[in-house]
Design a protein around this motif. Structure first.
Motif, PDB file in Angstrom:
ATOM      1  N   GLU A 145       0.858  -1.180   0.000  1.00  0.00           N
ATOM      2  CA  GLU A 145       0.000   0.000   0.000  1.00  0.00           C
ATOM      3  C   GLU A 145       0.896   1.232   0.000  1.00  0.00           C
ATOM      4  O   GLU A 145       1.855   1.301   0.765  1.00  0.00           O
ATOM      5  CB  GLU A 145      -0.882   0.013   1.246  1.00  0.00           C
ATOM      6  N   PRO A 146       0.602   2.223  -0.836  1.00  0.00           N
ATOM      7  CA  PRO A 146       1.395   3.456  -0.802  1.00  0.00           C
ATOM      8  C   PRO A 146       1.304   4.106   0.576  1.00  0.00           C
ATOM      9  O   PRO A 146       0.223   4.207   1.157  1.00  0.00           O
ATOM     10  CB  PRO A 146       0.741   4.345  -1.870  1.00  0.00           C
ATOM     11  N   LEU A 162      16.981   4.329   5.293  1.00  0.00           N
ATOM     12  CA  LEU A 162      16.048   4.210   4.181  1.00  0.00           C
ATOM     13  C   LEU A 162      16.819   3.779   2.950  1.00  0.00           C
ATOM     14  O   LEU A 162      17.807   4.411   2.574  1.00  0.00           O
ATOM     15  CB  LEU A 162      15.358   5.559   3.935  1.00  0.00           C
ATOM     16  N   LEU A 163      16.401   2.681   2.330  1.00  0.00           N
ATOM     17  CA  LEU A 163      17.002   2.196   1.095  1.00  0.00           C
ATOM     18  C   LEU A 163      16.123   2.608  -0.062  1.00  0.00           C
ATOM     19  O   LEU A 163      14.917   2.339  -0.066  1.00  0.00           O
ATOM     20  CB  LEU A 163      17.131   0.672   1.116  1.00  0.00           C
ATOM     21  N   ILE A 216       9.411   1.285  -4.799  1.00  0.00           N
ATOM     22  CA  ILE A 216       9.566   0.370  -3.667  1.00  0.00           C
ATOM     23  C   ILE A 216      10.779   0.819  -2.857  1.00  0.00           C
ATOM     24  O   ILE A 216      11.877   0.974  -3.401  1.00  0.00           O
ATOM     25  CB  ILE A 216       9.760  -1.086  -4.144  1.00  0.00           C
ATOM     26  N   ASN A 217      10.603   1.035  -1.570  1.00  0.00           N
ATOM     27  CA  ASN A 217      11.667   1.444  -0.657  1.00  0.00           C
ATOM     28  C   ASN A 217      11.699   0.487   0.526  1.00  0.00           C
ATOM     29  O   ASN A 217      10.748  -0.269   0.753  1.00  0.00           O
ATOM     30  CB  ASN A 217      11.428   2.864  -0.138  1.00  0.00           C
ATOM     31  N   LYS A 275       5.734   0.881  -0.539  1.00  0.00           N
ATOM     32  CA  LYS A 275       5.664   1.696  -1.751  1.00  0.00           C
ATOM     33  C   LYS A 275       5.508   3.149  -1.305  1.00  0.00           C
ATOM     34  O   LYS A 275       4.566   3.485  -0.584  1.00  0.00           O
ATOM     35  CB  LYS A 275       4.474   1.267  -2.603  1.00  0.00           C
ATOM     36  N   ASP A 276       6.456   3.988  -1.725  1.00  0.00           N
ATOM     37  CA  ASP A 276       6.429   5.393  -1.336  1.00  0.00           C
ATOM     38  C   ASP A 276       5.210   6.083  -1.933  1.00  0.00           C
ATOM     39  O   ASP A 276       4.925   5.931  -3.124  1.00  0.00           O
ATOM     40  CB  ASP A 276       7.710   6.090  -1.791  1.00  0.00           C
ATOM     41  N   ILE A 277       4.519   6.831  -1.100  1.00  0.00           N
ATOM     42  CA  ILE A 277       3.287   7.482  -1.528  1.00  0.00           C
ATOM     43  C   ILE A 277       3.531   8.578  -2.572  1.00  0.00           C
ATOM     44  O   ILE A 277       2.688   8.836  -3.425  1.00  0.00           O
ATOM     45  CB  ILE A 277       2.506   8.035  -0.310  1.00  0.00           C
TER      46      ILE A 277
END
Length: 172
Positions: free
Chosen positions: A126-127, A168-169, A155-156, A148-150
């Motif tokens: 989910e974002p 944070l990758l 994808i992070n 999933k970054d909003i």
């Protein structure tokens, strides 16, 4: 090998810098000349931590050790790096045939370690914001969390560091 040293909360003395060069010289037999080594020394109260990262093209080796004295931490970190290289010599030489001089490596147990996947987990991403992902990771009591970054919809991965802070990758 090109060596870059950094001291955090400490000024590195010439005799320690010479020791770093001497210890890393024994790893030269594994790498081409243009490889780079990054050595970071951090002093925290009674502990001194030495982190060594060796980067060459598509492969990185990293070792971090702490001890009451930086010389002891350096020795342990170099031993760990050498052990990693020897342990994984076949996988690395197959992947990067042209760069590495593994014929110089001492032979070790020929039973190559296999990576075994013991569990697969599939879930919908989910974002969400980074803060929400960290919250959810902490609620699950995990040390990492994929989301999933909003904003970017990429994808992070967020992860909890040893010092209690977060990382944070991001994909490139």
């Amino acid at each position: 090998m090109k060596i870059n040293t950094t001291g955090r909360k400490v000024t590195l003395k010439p005799n320690f810098l010479n020791l770093v060069e001497e210890k890393l010289d024994k790893l030269d037999k594994f790498f081409p000349e243009e490889v780079q080594a990054f050595v970071t020394v951090t002093v925290e109260k009674d502990w001194q931590t030495v982190e060594i990262t060796i980067k060459d093209g598509g492969v990185s080796f990293r070792s971090e050790k702490s001890a009451p004295k930086m010389e002891l931490a350096l020795e342990a970190a170099v031993e760990k790096l050498e052990s990693q290289i020897i342990k994984n010599k076949n996988k690395i030489s197959n992947k990067f045939k042209s760069n590495y001089k593994y014929e110089l490596l001492p032979t070790v147990d020929e039973d190559e370690e296999e990576y075994e996947i013991v569990r697969k987990k599939v879930f919908d991403l989910e974002p969400q914001s980074v803060e929400d992902a960290i919250f959810e990771m902490n609620m699950l009591d995990h040390t990492f969390f994929m989301f999933k970054d909003i904003v970017t919809e990429e994808i992070n991965v967020v992860y909890k560091r040893k010092d209690g802070k977060y990382g944070l990758l991001l994909p490139q």
